[in-house]
Motif scaffolding. Structure first.
Motif, short mmCIF file in Angstrom:
data_model
loop_
_atom_site.label_atom_id
_atom_site.label_comp_id
_atom_site.label_asym_id
_atom_site.label_seq_id
_atom_site.Cartn_x
_atom_site.Cartn_y
_atom_site.Cartn_z
N ILE A 1 -5.56 7.83 4.44
CA ILE A 1 -5.82 6.39 4.13
C ILE A 1 -6.96 6.22 3.11
O ILE A 1 -8.21 6.85 3.14
CB ILE A 1 -6.52 5.59 5.68
CG1 ILE A 1 -5.43 6.04 6.55
CG2 ILE A 1 -7.27 4.27 5.21
CD1 ILE A 1 -6.11 5.58 8.34
N VAL B 1 -1.51 0.65 11.50
CA VAL B 1 -0.88 0.58 10.21
C VAL B 1 0.51 -0.34 10.33
O VAL B 1 0.54 -1.15 9.56
CB VAL B 1 -0.62 1.98 9.53
CG1 VAL B 1 0.13 1.73 8.26
CG2 VAL B 1 -2.04 2.74 9.16
N SER B 2 1.11 0.18 11.45
CA SER B 2 2.43 -0.49 11.48
C SER B 2 2.27 -1.96 12.02
O SER B 2 2.90 -2.78 11.44
CB SER B 2 3.28 -0.09 12.57
OG SER B 2 3.59 1.49 12.13
N VAL B 3 1.39 -2.19 12.92
CA VAL B 3 0.99 -3.45 13.69
C VAL B 3 0.46 -4.54 12.46
O VAL B 3 0.91 -5.70 12.45
CB VAL B 3 0.11 -3.43 14.70
CG1 VAL B 3 -0.29 -4.77 15.27
CG2 VAL B 3 0.95 -2.74 15.81
N ILE C 1 -2.44 8.73 16.15
CA ILE C 1 -1.12 8.05 16.61
C ILE C 1 -1.82 6.71 16.67
O ILE C 1 -0.95 5.63 16.18
CB ILE C 1 -0.57 8.43 17.93
CG1 ILE C 1 -0.24 9.81 17.66
CG2 ILE C 1 0.39 7.55 18.37
CD1 ILE C 1 0.48 10.49 18.86
N LEU C 2 -3.08 6.39 17.39
CA LEU C 2 -3.43 4.76 17.27
C LEU C 2 -3.45 4.42 15.74
O LEU C 2 -3.19 3.24 15.69
CB LEU C 2 -4.60 5.00 18.06
CG LEU C 2 -5.28 3.49 18.32
CD1 LEU C 2 -4.42 2.75 19.15
CD2 LEU C 2 -6.69 3.62 18.99
N VAL D 1 1.02 -1.27 0.14
CA VAL D 1 -0.01 0.05 0.12
C VAL D 1 1.06 1.13 0.03
O VAL D 1 2.04 1.36 0.68
CB VAL D 1 -0.82 0.12 1.11
CG1 VAL D 1 -1.76 1.22 1.41
CG2 VAL D 1 -1.83 -1.19 1.37
N LYS E 1 -1.97 5.20 13.31
CA LYS E 1 -0.67 5.01 12.79
C LYS E 1 0.05 3.47 13.17
O LYS E 1 0.60 2.90 12.63
CB LYS E 1 0.37 6.00 13.01
CG LYS E 1 0.18 7.38 12.13
CD LYS E 1 1.10 8.45 12.67
CE LYS E 1 0.91 9.67 11.72
NZ LYS E 1 1.44 10.94 12.39
N SER E 2 -0.13 3.42 14.42
CA SER E 2 0.26 2.09 15.21
C SER E 2 -0.39 1.03 14.47
O SER E 2 0.35 -0.16 14.21
CB SER E 2 -0.06 2.12 16.88
OG SER E 2 0.60 2.98 17.37
N ARG F 1 1.24 -4.90 9.52
CA ARG F 1 2.30 -5.54 8.65
C ARG F 1 2.98 -6.52 9.48
O ARG F 1 3.90 -7.24 8.71
CB ARG F 1 3.29 -4.40 8.03
CG ARG F 1 2.87 -3.52 6.78
CD ARG F 1 1.44 -2.71 7.10
NE ARG F 1 1.16 -2.05 5.93
CZ ARG F 1 -0.16 -1.53 5.93
NH1 ARG F 1 -0.96 -1.50 6.65
NH2 ARG F 1 -0.38 -0.68 4.67
N VAL F 2 3.03 -6.88 10.45
CA VAL F 2 3.70 -7.76 11.35
C VAL F 2 3.29 -8.74 11.91
O VAL F 2 3.93 -9.65 12.26
CB VAL F 2 4.74 -6.81 12.58
CG1 VAL F 2 5.77 -6.00 11.78
CG2 VAL F 2 3.97 -6.45 13.34
N VAL G 1 -2.71 -2.95 20.23
CA VAL G 1 -2.37 -1.81 19.38
C VAL G 1 -2.11 -0.65 20.16
O VAL G 1 -1.07 -0.21 20.05
CB VAL G 1 -3.10 -1.95 18.17
CG1 VAL G 1 -2.57 -0.82 17.08
CG2 VAL G 1 -3.32 -3.25 17.53
#
Lengths: 413, 220
Positions: A59, A135-137, A129-130, A41, A132-133, A139-140, A180
């Protein structure tokens, strides 16, 4: 609880919080679903001229996801008991097996709250911020790698949303839970969490369970989904087989007209005749013999459709290995309390549907003969006929031989 | 004020060093970057949107997210490359650390003094390089480092969602004391990258904190 809310929050604050929460849930849904599409993305940073985005994070919205999410989400989220809001990500194999991979959950924990934190701007920033977190989480977790490897021949990733407690039992043994993030508000702590499967073995019992709430399947790569593939294969017209049929290099190109097998002119006709007459004369000698009255009389139409008799004939030929005129095989006991069991050919389609195998079989029967064998004289039918007649005339002699054999060996029953 | 400090220690193969550091720092920077501010007057402003990009690692089983800002990413990449090159050079002991430090400025009280840089959050990645014998080991290392970085990323998000100190949103005249406004598309909190190769160093952040401590004491 409601009284507490009124005490802690002014009406406008509550309305604002509700609105923020709703959009947080909507955007979170987009983030989660889009991360499972199977592609990388990328959204650009936007300038002011293109208008503001919720939580100042670009988004992109998939219209389909927005519609589905809005069906589940509604206003007054925080007051209604409809929170928690869950997004379930599952894997469906090309064979149709389902496995839930992870459940993302947004919920409000009433026990922890910060009465002083009624500042809309602070909550809005923290929500950014949540997200964004999130989005990061996304991916993992293990499902991300799986989603990147999805394909129509192996499996596709599906999602569904529901308003209920997260169904963790379908994540199998040893599932893991991660948080998250959370935001302390005046009415409780808004938490975003994920529970994911760690054991990736599909068991046959894990078929689709409760799909009544909302099931969005085949969202990803709709054009390539195995379902559509399969349909496109079966959409082939029935005539395709005859069109593609290859004729032998030296074969007569004229298609031979298919004729119903004629019992009378065949070499072994008397053999068949005897067999048939045996059935007719002694219907009760076999416990499961076909009830000829039912099969040959008016009742035949009840068992099969008129228009598919031909197809059924060929099916029976294939199954029984000999030529039979019975349209269907039924077992009927002769007692008063008989139970009729219709025997269906395994893997055959029910009567009334054209069957591809039938078509093929028919084509095979009509195949033109090779030119090489044109001159070869056919097997002399008359000789065989004569032989058979001789054997029949000597029938008594054979019987007597058998009898003497039986007498010589008294142990033989 | 004490700066929050986080330390991540990783054992990686040389060629994984860049990506290992980048995945951590970009995740942090993504959380610590806002859209560009557009002030309508001294105190009110609107914020543009931050875009994000998925990045697949070549040498680690991992995908991370960074801001969609070429200028920001180029700057970070350059700093990480310098560190990685030093770390992998022959003179290096194979151990080194790089820090991402967020700070805010305080206007100098005297004209001849540079504005103070007060760190409020420091992220340190300490790397130890290993060499691997064969492709089998490399494959295992890919997965292992991927798993470790996954843990770190989850930890970063946990820290980011705590109600810890973040500089207040500044007024127009003070925006440069909090944010780095030099990028055309994003506005991260003021940050800098420092690296050292031969083992753990005293670190710039500690030094600057001490300097500030002494200065403030004297001014009192």
């Amino acid at each position: 609880m409601k009284r507490d809310l009124k005490m802690r929050l002014s009406k406008t604050d509550k309305k604002e919080l509700d609105k923020f929460t709703k959009f947080l849930a909507l955007k979170a849904t987009e983030v989660i679903v889009q991360s499972r599409i199977g592609e990388k993305v990328t959204t650009p940073c936007k300038s002011h001229s293109s208008g503001p985005d919720w939580f100042n994070l670009n988004i992109s919205d998939l219209p389909e996801v927005v519609i589905e999410a809005k069906k589940v989400l509604n206003s007054d989220l925080l007051l209604s008991k409809k929170f928690p809001f869950c997004i379930e990500i599952s894997l469906r194999t090309a064979e149709g097996d389902n496995m839930v991979l992870e459940t993302w959950c947004a919920q409000l924990l009433n026990e922890q709250c910060d009465p002083n934190n009624a500042n809309g701007q602070t909550i809005y920033n923290r929500m950014g911020i949540l997200l964004k977190s999130l989005v990061s989480v996304t991916r993992v977790t293990p499902a991300y790698k799986l989603s990147r490897r999805q394909g129509p021949d192996s499996y596709v990733i599906c999602y569904r949303m529901y308003m209920d407690e997260p169904l963790h039992h379908c994540l199998g043994e040893g599932f893991k839970q991660i948080r998250v993030g959370q935001i302390c508000t005046a009415i409780g702590t808004l938490q975003l969490s994920c529970a994911y499967r760690t054991k990736m073995t599909i068991s046959p019992t894990q078929t689709s369970r409760d799909n009544s709430i909302l099931l969005k399947s085949d969202h990803f790569n709709t054009n390539l989904s195995p379902k559509i593939r399969r349909y496109s294969q079966s959409d082939d017209r029935p005539s395709s087989l005859s069109e593609t049929m290859k004729i032998g290099a030296f074969a007569d190109r004229k298609m031979k007209h298919f004729e119903e097998p004629q019992l009378v002119d065949m070499p072994f006709c008397t053999f068949f005749a005897d067999k048939l007459s045996l059935h007719e004369s002694e219907p009760q000698s076999l416990a499961t013999s076909p009830d000829n009255d039912r099969l040959n009389g008016d009742n035949m139409e009840q068992l099969t459709n008129d228009d598919v008799n031909e197809d059924d004939d060929t099916q029976n030929v294939e199954k029984n290995g000999n030529v039979s005129t019975q349209p269907d095989v039924s077992m009927v006991s002769t007692g008063d309390d008989f139970i009729m069991v219709d025997l269906k050919t395994p893997f055959a389609k029910p009567p009334g549907e054209k069957f591809e195998l039938t078509k093929f079989f028919r084509e095979w029967q009509q195949a033109p003969s090779l030119e090489t064998f044109k001159d070869v004289p056919p097997v002399d039918a008359t000789d065989l006929q004569k032989q058979l007649e001789t054997f029949e005339s000597d029938l008594n002699e054979f019987d007597s031989i058998v009898q003497t054999l039986c007498q010589n060996s008294p142990n033989n029953n | 004020m004490n700066a929050r400090s986080q330390l991540f220690e990783l054992t990686v193969e040389g060629r994984q060093a860049d990506e290992a550091v980048a995945s951590i720092f970009h995740t942090v920077l993504f959380h610590r970057s806002l859209g560009k501010f557009l002030y309508s007057n001294e105190s009110s402003y609107s914020v543009s949107s931050v875009g994000f990009t998925d990045v697949d690692c070549d040498f680690i089983d991992l995908t991370y997210v960074c801001c969609s800002s070429n200028t920001l990413n180029r700057q970070v990449k350059q700093e990480i490359s310098n560190f990685s090159e030093q770390l992998r050079s022959n003179e290096s002991s194979g151990v080194g650390q790089i820090t991402l430090e967020f700070f805010q400025r305080k206007p100098g009280r005297y004209l001849f003094l540079q504005p103070d840089c007060i760190p409020w959050e420091v992220w340190t990645v300490r790397l130890q390089l290993i060499s691997l014998e064969n492709e089998g080991e490399r494959q295992l290392c890919r997965e292992r480092v991927g798993d470790h970085l996954t843990e770190k990323i989850l930890y970063i998000t946990e820290v980011m969602n705590r109600q810890d100190y973040i500089p207040k949103m500044p007024s127009r005249s003070e925006v440069d004391l909090v944010f780095d406004t030099s990028f055309p598309d994003v506005q991260p909190y003021l940050f800098k990258l420092n690296s050292s190769i031969s083992g753990p160093s005293s670190g710039t952040s500690v030094g600057s904190t001490m300097r500030k401590f002494i200065k403030e004491s004297l001014n009192l």
